[in-house]
Scaffold this motif. Structure first.
Motif, PDB file in Angstrom:
ATOM      1  N   LYS A 106       7.489   6.947  -3.643  1.00 54.30           N
ATOM      2  CA  LYS A 106       7.094   6.241  -2.424  1.00 54.30           C
ATOM      3  C   LYS A 106       7.408   7.076  -1.183  1.00 54.30           C
ATOM      4  N   THR A 123       4.922   5.635   1.687  1.00 55.90           N
ATOM      5  CA  THR A 123       4.956   4.162   1.629  1.00 55.90           C
ATOM      6  C   THR A 123       6.405   3.680   1.558  1.00 55.90           C
ATOM      7  N   ASP A 139       7.960   1.755   3.404  1.00 57.63           N
ATOM      8  CA  ASP A 139       8.149   0.329   3.685  1.00 57.63           C
ATOM      9  C   ASP A 139       8.026  -0.507   2.424  1.00 57.63           C
ATOM     10  N   GLU A 140       7.571   0.101   1.324  1.00 55.02           N
ATOM     11  CA  GLU A 140       7.492  -0.608   0.051  1.00 55.02           C
ATOM     12  C   GLU A 140       8.674  -0.291  -0.859  1.00 55.02           C
ATOM     13  N   ARG A 193       0.656  -6.587   0.822  1.00 56.62           N
ATOM     14  CA  ARG A 193      -0.137  -5.554   0.139  1.00 56.62           C
ATOM     15  C   ARG A 193      -0.797  -6.095  -1.125  1.00 56.62           C
TER      16      ARG A 193
END
Length: 673
Positions: A324, A329, A331-332, A439
């Motif tokens: 990630k 990404t 924030d995931e 998402r």
């Protein structure tokens, strides 16, 4: 947007090229005590390798029986064990990863009657007194380390890490407080470091130059009589000269009275101690402890504190942390919140580790992957941890989820937890949930209390109730008096208590309320405030890096805590974190009263009896933390209409607020529908 150029840059360690600077740190999992242990370990590590972590450090294996953590603990000293280790190394390599075996001799921490140490003297955290190693036994132990290192390479590991930190055997030799020897392995500083240096030399000789040799050094001991920063730097230089390819840094001994990895410790608090090691050597140095997001890891490398970062629990929380980071990404990322509930607390109570925010950790073979054969339309009522965890896992399997939440924000009682000093990481947990729900396309019906008519109109194939809990109101006169308030009133800010407070109930919620009323938020957010509160010398000039704690400021309130049970308060708090909270509240002058019988609350205060003596405590407020009851009103309505929904979280069991149980239950249900 932060870029992660440093984290994502390859690094050569010895003759091995690592694809990035992120390392999964070693941790005890106790997975070997479960059924299908080698399959579990292989799946556990392979998931992290597939998540693109640059290097994996295995849990610690002892080189001989005397050094195991406990009876039956991990031991690797025989060729007959090679194949079980190859199951793990093959899985990691097939997933594209690299793995190093940690060699850990527990020394006087070994919970076995035949434990050993440099000198006599029982560890405070062990019931067994160690046998002091003779000079010949020291040499035999050096040979045992080398034997295990050789076996590790034969088993397919990419190298070894020698554990010389956290108060284990090698660390016990380096510290004057535990090394009183008068042979060549004691006395002077040079004598105390001789044993670990000979271990490194012998292992290097056995490995040759094709396998990584990592040494985990104690960058700050945090015990009286430990090494100074200058001694640690000098020792690090000798470790490099002895043949190490990389130095990993540990912090503190397990018997230290200073927290080192709990959420009450600020992120990257130990950077100065790590930097002290980095400045002393030319080989790469790895940072560790309370590094749980890519931004802080990138900054540590960019600022020259370290060359790599070791993250153990963050890789429990999210095996795809590195992937990630590469994909941008972040924030995931399912962030480690430093709660220790499912990892360290379970290990310290002889259970296998998993993770509160990721119940799949260590249980990978129990959770089916892939989409559900028949996607369903599922209504989830309640946006607390159970409801959100179910919605995410079910949506990942292709189910179409509609989540109803009566409040205007998600989180349920997590929104109360995040305001307690030391629990700011709960903000990250809520961020992860919110981002993943968005998402995955989960339909959110915020500010809408679902009704039975909405749920049984035919638009849903399944109904999952995560309606949570309601505070239990104790049964004695005066609980409706203006002085009596719920913990919800206090933690949500609806009520600001007066200067004199009584707390009824000493479970986790009661302690959280006490910390909310008395705690200093900056202590868990700023290193300087933390060091002053806990008596740490940030320059590490003193033996062990300890200093006099700052004088405690006068508490903002006078707080009394009560419980009915005639036992010490806080007995059921987490093994690895409860002592921290109790120590802070003692400093704040909290009076803790057990075996209490409550009579009434009135204008005079709280009336109660202890040991047959009746008392009146004049207080401004009495905070009721007397447990919870499941909120099942909607469930009862649906049952009356012959619809049987599924219950999860506090709606199912409300004995104590337990996000660990709620998220685990929700996730397991999601993969079975």
């Amino acid at each position: 947007m932060t870029t992660f150029d440093k984290l994502l840059t390859p690094l050569t360690v010895g003759s091995t090229v690592l694809p990035n600077r992120m390392v999964m740190g070693a941790m005890h999992t106790r997975l070997e005590t479960l059924d299908r242990p080698h399959e579990r370990l292989a799946a556990f590590y392979a998931a992290r390798a597939a998540g693109e972590i640059g290097l994996i450090l295995s849990g610690g294996f002892s080189p001989n029986p005397e050094g195991v953590m406990e009876e039956g603990g991990p031991l690797f000293n025989s060729p007959s064990q090679l194949e079980e280790h190859r199951v793990v190394t093959r899985a990691v390599h097939a997933a594209g990863g690299k793995i190093v075996l940690q060699i850990l001799h527990a020394g006087r921490y070994a919970k076995v009657p035949y434990c050993v140490a440099p000198s006599p003297g029982k560890a405070r955290i062990n019931t067994y007194s160690p046998h002091a190693l003779t000079t010949d036994e020291v040499r035999e132990t050096i040979a045992d380390f080398a034997n295990t290192a050789s076996l590790a390479v034969d088993a397919g590991y990419d190298g070894v890490e020698i554990m010389g930190s956290e108060g284990y055997l090698l660390n016990e030799f380096t510290a004057a407080v535990t090394n009183h020897r008068d042979d060549q392995y004691g006395g002077t500083f040079e004598g105390r470091i001789r044993f670990p240096l000979e271990v490194v030399r012998e292992v290097r000789e056995r490995l040759g130059n094709q396998s990584m040799l990592i040494y985990r050094i104690s960058s700050i001991d945090l015990i009286d009589g430990g090494m100074t920063g200058a001694e640690i730097a000098a020792f690090a230089k000798e470790i490099e000269a002895a043949g190490a390819d990389l130095i990993n840094t540990g912090v503190g001994w397990h018997e230290s009275a200073v927290p080192t990895i709990a959420a009450s410790v600020p992120r990257a608090a130990w950077r100065a101690a790590i930097g002290n090691v980095k400045q002393a050597v030319s080989i790469p140095v790895m940072a560790s402890n309370r590094i749980n997001m890519p931004e802080i890891a990138e900054e540590l490398i960019a600022s020259g504190v370290a060359d790599l970062v070791s993250m153990a629990r963050p890789l429990l929380a999210d095996p795809d942390f590195a992937k990630k980071t590469r994909l941008g990404t972040v924030d995931e990322i399912n962030t480690c919140i430093g709660c220790n509930q499912a990892c360290l607390d379970r290990i310290f109570t002889e259970r296998s580790a998993t993770c509160l925010v990721n119940p799949r950790a260590g249980r990978e073979i129990e959770f089916p992957t892939g989409e559900a054969p028949t996607p369903k339309r599922i209504a989830v009522v309640g946006g607390g941890p159970a409801g959100m965890a179910f919605a995410i896992s079910a949506a990942e399997r292709g189910h179409r989820i509609t989540l109803f939440e009566a409040e205007s924000r998600l989180g349920g009682q997590l929104n109360m937890a995040k305001v307690v000093p030391g629990k700011a990481e709960f903000h990250e947990m809520l961020r992860y949930f919110r981002v993943r729900l968005e998402r995955l396309g989960v339909t959110l019906r915020m500010g809408e209390a679902a009704t039975s008519d909405q749920l049984i109109g035919g638009q849903f194939d399944e109904i999952v109730l995560a309606t949570g809990v309601m505070p239990r109101v104790p049964d004695f006169p005066g609980v409706d008096h203006p002085k009596a308030v719920s913990y919800i009133d206090v933690l949500t800010g609806r009520v600001v208590t007066g200067q004199r407070v009584a707390i009824i109930g000493a479970g986790g919620i009661g302690f959280d309320v006490a910390e909310f009323l008395l705690g200093e938020p900056n202590e868990s957010l700023e290193s300087r405030a933390f060091f002053e509160a806990w008596g740490v010398d940030p320059d590490n000039t003193t033996p062990g890096g300890l200093a006099r704690a700052a004088a405690h400021a006068a508490p903002r309130r006078t707080v009394h805590m009560f419980q009915r049970k005639a036992e010490p308060l806080g007995r059921r708090l987490g093994k690895s974190t409860g002592w921290i909270l109790k120590a802070k509240l003692r400093k704040a002058g909290v009076m803790m009263i057990s075996g209490a019988t409550y009579h009434s609350i009135d204008d005079d205060g709280l009336h109660y009896t202890v040991d047959s003596a009746r008392h009146v405590l004049p207080v401004d407020h009495v905070v009721l933390c007397a447990g919870q009851d499941s909120n099942r009103s909607l469930y009862d309505e649906l049952i009356a209409r012959r619809i049987e929904p599924r219950l999860i979280g506090g709606a199912d069991v409300a004995s104590e607020l337990d996000a660990l149980r709620a998220i685990d239950q929700a996730t397991r249900l999601a993969v079975t529908i």
